[in-house]
Every structure is written in structure tokens, then in C-alpha cells.
Design an enzyme around this catalytic site. Sequence first.
Site, PDB file in Angstrom:
ATOM      1  N   CYS A 126       9.602   1.904   0.304  1.00  0.00           N
ATOM      2  CA  CYS A 126       8.565   0.908   0.035  1.00  0.00           C
ATOM      3  C   CYS A 126       8.352   0.748  -1.468  1.00  0.00           C
ATOM      4  CB  CYS A 126       7.264   1.302   0.728  1.00  0.00           C
ATOM      5  SG  CYS A 126       6.651   2.952   0.323  1.00  0.00           S
ATOM      6  N   HIS A 172       0.280   6.240  -4.971  1.00  0.00           N
ATOM      7  CA  HIS A 172       0.697   6.039  -3.588  1.00  0.00           C
ATOM      8  C   HIS A 172      -0.289   6.668  -2.618  1.00  0.00           C
ATOM      9  CE1 HIS A 172       3.372   5.683  -0.161  1.00  0.00           C
ATOM     10  NE2 HIS A 172       4.289   5.112  -0.910  1.00  0.00           N
TER      11      HIS A 172
END
Length: 328
Positions: free
Chosen positions: A149, A176
Site C-alpha cells: 500500500c 502508518h
Amino acid sequence: MKIAINGFGRIGRAILRQILTTTRGEAVEIALINDIAPLDICAYLFQYDSTFGPFPHAVTHGDGTLSVLEQKIPFRHEADLTRVDLSGVDVVLDCTGIARSSDVAQRGLAAGATKVLISGPSPAAEQTVVYGANEDQLGAARIVSNASCTTNGLAPLVKLVDEIGGIASAHMTTIHCYTNSQPMVDAPRGDFARSRAGALSMVPTTSSATHLIDEVLPHLKGRISGAAVRVPTASVSAVDLVAQLHSPVEEHRFIAALQAGCAASEVLGWTDMPLVSSDLRARPESLVLAAPEIRRVGDQQVRVFGWYDNEWGFSARMLDVARLMARP
């Protein structure tokens, strides 16, 4: 396009939600979903999602099928995908997280599917593809990795910044949200810091994007480093990129070029608003650049900040790459 979803976790379920609720090009036929978990809990977790909210339509199950929006999707529970007949399937979306060896990655092909797309980095992949950065390198590869991602957020941005001013060197930090790779309470992991409770601390760690960016954009190999800080939020992450350019650039011209690049991109978004992470939940872009956070330091150093929904945006790219792979 006819697909099968192998692995019905966070990404597998987000992919199915997008297929059922968004119109993005050609129709998608779901031939099969496979997961080792019982069908009743899979149906429950699809209908009730702590991040994206309840699915807005009835979800039922029975007789080996998941039923939603008048579709009855066959559901199997095979640990080995070769036990399933996938004849006629264009692409298996392997979302299990375990397709790292050739033996496992090739099971979809052995079952009869034409191609396999893996939802993460994999040494078994013939090609690593990031839509918006190097999809022109897809070729005839039958086993493809959709990278990570973070790489999906970083690579299109790096490509754009390099086109604007030429990147001499750069460092990326991804801020993140926590994931299933972290424990909810302290528990042993290979990485000491990742052994700590993911919802209680900011955790400095590594990012696979650091080496994947070299695969995706090999002309920049060795020029970009990266790291991650896992933070106690459940969804939406950020890329913070600081780059030293080859050429001097005026701040307003650099910002204008970034905005124009986003407008021309299928995967990069733009916002002038001072948003926070929860505002970006379920956004389909790979990265949404935050204009208020863009800076120039000196003549040649720039800082670019962008948001990405690490589940929803990545799942959207899985479908984009699958469409490319399914073309004759």
C-alpha cells in the site's frame, strides 16, 4: 473480467465491497471466494466493518454461498487452491498474505486460472506493478505482485516529482496505522519494536516500500531511502517525502506542477483543505497530496505530504491492475 478472491481478510473484503458498490469501467464477475475461516464469520465481518461501517445491503449465507445484492457467490474453504476448479477465471486475486513462494503463488494457475495477482510484495512474482508508476512494464507476466500500500502511494508521487525537478536523493517516512502484523498487547515478534501493543504506542519500524521502489522505478535505484512509524489509528496512513532535486525550483511553480500532475493522474488526488486522517477514509486514490503541507527549503529541497487509505486505495489498485491483466 472474471475473478476469484483467495483470502477474505481486510483486502479481500474491501475488494468485494468496491466491486459491489462502485462503477469503475467493465463489469466484474466473481466466480469464487475462498477462505479457510467459516462462512458465517466471513459473512458477518463483511457486513459489519469497524473501519468502513456496515455494508448498506443485506448479506446472507448458506449452502456454500455468500449472497448479496441478488448475487450468490460460491464460497470454499480450501487451504490449497489447487483443490478448486478455476477454469475460465481471468485473474485470481490472492489476498492470503502467504503467496511468497512459487509453490503457493502458482496454485491459482494450477487450478485453471489464467493469471494471479498477489496483494503484497512477493519474491515469487514475475513482475511487481504499481498502477500509475510502471504498469507499462506488465507485459505477459502471469504471476504479478501489486506491491504494498505504501509503495502504491509513494511510487506515483516519486515519478511525478522526478519529472518536475529530477530527484538526486530522497527520504520517505510513512506514518502508518497499525495492522494485523502487530499485536494488540505486547507479544513476541521478529521485530522487537513491533512486539509492542500496536494501539498504545508509536512504533518506529521498516517499510517494504524502501526496496520495492527500486523494483518499480529502477532508474532511481539507490536514491530513495525510507522508514515507517506505526501509529495508534485503525485506518488511513501518510507519506512524508523530502527530496533533493537536481534543478532549482520556485515553490509556487513546484506546487503548480504537482497540482497539474495530480489532475492528469488516475491515482493521485489533491486537497487544499487542512484535513486529518479520518477525512480520507475510503478514498480510492493511491495518494491525496495535502497542499498546505508542501514546502521548499532552499533552492532544491522540497517536502511533499500525502494521505492514503492503505486498505481502500490499495484494493482499488488491485482491481485496476487486474483489469490490465485480464485484457486479451
